[in-house]
Design a protein around this motif. Structure first.
Motif, PDB file in Angstrom:
ATOM      1  N   ILE A   1     -30.567 -46.956 -47.407  1.00  0.00           N
ATOM      2  CA  ILE A   1     -29.946 -47.590 -46.169  1.00  0.00           C
ATOM      3  C   ILE A   1     -30.649 -48.762 -45.702  1.00  0.00           C
ATOM      4  N   HIS A   2     -29.879 -49.829 -45.386  1.00  0.00           N
ATOM      5  CA  HIS A   2     -30.267 -51.098 -44.997  1.00  0.00           C
ATOM      6  C   HIS A   2     -30.769 -50.804 -43.178  1.00  0.00           C
ATOM      7  N   GLU A   3     -31.566 -51.815 -42.992  1.00  0.00           N
ATOM      8  CA  GLU A   3     -32.384 -51.741 -41.704  1.00  0.00           C
ATOM      9  C   GLU A   3     -31.288 -51.772 -40.542  1.00  0.00           C
ATOM     10  N   ASP A   4     -30.111 -52.534 -40.655  1.00  0.00           N
ATOM     11  CA  ASP A   4     -29.022 -52.601 -39.579  1.00  0.00           C
ATOM     12  C   ASP A   4     -28.291 -51.278 -39.542  1.00  0.00           C
ATOM     13  N   GLU A   5     -28.061 -50.747 -40.634  1.00  0.00           N
ATOM     14  CA  GLU A   5     -27.520 -49.405 -40.754  1.00  0.00           C
ATOM     15  C   GLU A   5     -28.202 -48.279 -40.009  1.00  0.00           C
ATOM     16  N   LEU A   6     -29.472 -48.352 -40.325  1.00  0.00           N
ATOM     17  CA  LEU A   6     -30.431 -47.520 -39.711  1.00  0.00           C
ATOM     18  C   LEU A   6     -30.302 -47.791 -38.323  1.00  0.00           C
ATOM     19  N   GLU A   7     -30.499 -48.937 -37.832  1.00  0.00           N
ATOM     20  CA  GLU A   7     -30.492 -49.248 -36.314  1.00  0.00           C
ATOM     21  C   GLU A   7     -28.914 -48.517 -35.764  1.00  0.00           C
TER      22      GLU A   7
ATOM     23  N   THR B   1     -29.412 -44.753 -35.627  1.00  0.00           N
ATOM     24  CA  THR B   1     -30.442 -44.407 -34.507  1.00  0.00           C
ATOM     25  C   THR B   1     -29.656 -44.573 -32.926  1.00  0.00           C
TER      26      THR B   1
ATOM     27  N   LYS C   1     -39.740 -35.716 -36.869  1.00  0.00           N
ATOM     28  CA  LYS C   1     -38.412 -36.795 -37.485  1.00  0.00           C
ATOM     29  C   LYS C   1     -37.536 -35.870 -37.688  1.00  0.00           C
TER      30      LYS C   1
ATOM     31  N   ASP D   1     -34.742 -37.898 -42.421  1.00  0.00           N
ATOM     32  CA  ASP D   1     -34.528 -38.484 -43.649  1.00  0.00           C
ATOM     33  C   ASP D   1     -33.479 -38.088 -44.587  1.00  0.00           C
TER      34      ASP D   1
END
Length: 111
Positions: A40-46, A49, A87, A103
Motif C-alpha cells: 500500500i502506497h503512502e498516499d493510499e494509506l493516508e 486513515t 492498531k 494491518d
C-alpha cells in the motif's frame, strides 16, 4: 502400441485415485489461487486513515476490504472506536461489533 500410451490414456485407463493424490491436487489448486499481500502506497494509506476518521466523526458507512490469501473479505459498517495502541478499529456491522486489525486492511471506501 497400446492405447494407454497415447494422449491422456494413462490417466483415463486408471479410474482409481488415492486419497493422498486427491489431497495433493486440492493443495495445489489452493496454492495456485493464493494471493500475496499488496503493498500500500503512502498516499493510499493516508486516504484510508482519513476515511476511517471521517466514518468515526460523521457516522458514515464505509466498506473495508481486508486481506485474505484466497478470496476477498469485505466488511461494511460504521467505525465506533479507533485504538492507536493495538492498531485496531472497532466497527458496528449488522451482526454487532467487530474489531479489525489495521494491518489487514487493504482499502477503505465510502458507501
Amino acid at each position: 502400441m497400446s492405447k494407454k500410451l497415447h494422449g491422456n490414456g494413462l490417466w483415463e485407463s486408471s479410474r482409481m485415485m488415492l486419497p493422498q493424490h486427491k489431497e495433493r491436487i486440492i493443495e495445489h489448486q489452493q496454492q495456485y489461487n493464493r494471493q500475496s499481500r499488496p503493498i500500500i502506497h503512502e498516499d493510499e494509506l493516508e486516504i484510508m486513515t482519513r476515511n476511517i476518521s471521517d466514518s468515526l466523526h460523521y457516522k458514515e458507512v464505509i466498506k473495508v476490504r481486508l486481506f485474505s490469501e484466497y478470496e476477498p473479505h469485505v466488511i461494511c459498517g460504521v467505525v465506533t472506536e479507533i485504538s492507536p495502541f493495538t492498531k485496531k478499529i472497532r466497527m458496528e456491522i449488522e451482526e454487532g461489533l467487530e474489531w479489525i486489525d489495521f494491518d489487514e486492511i487493504v482499502s477503505v471506501q465510502f458507501m
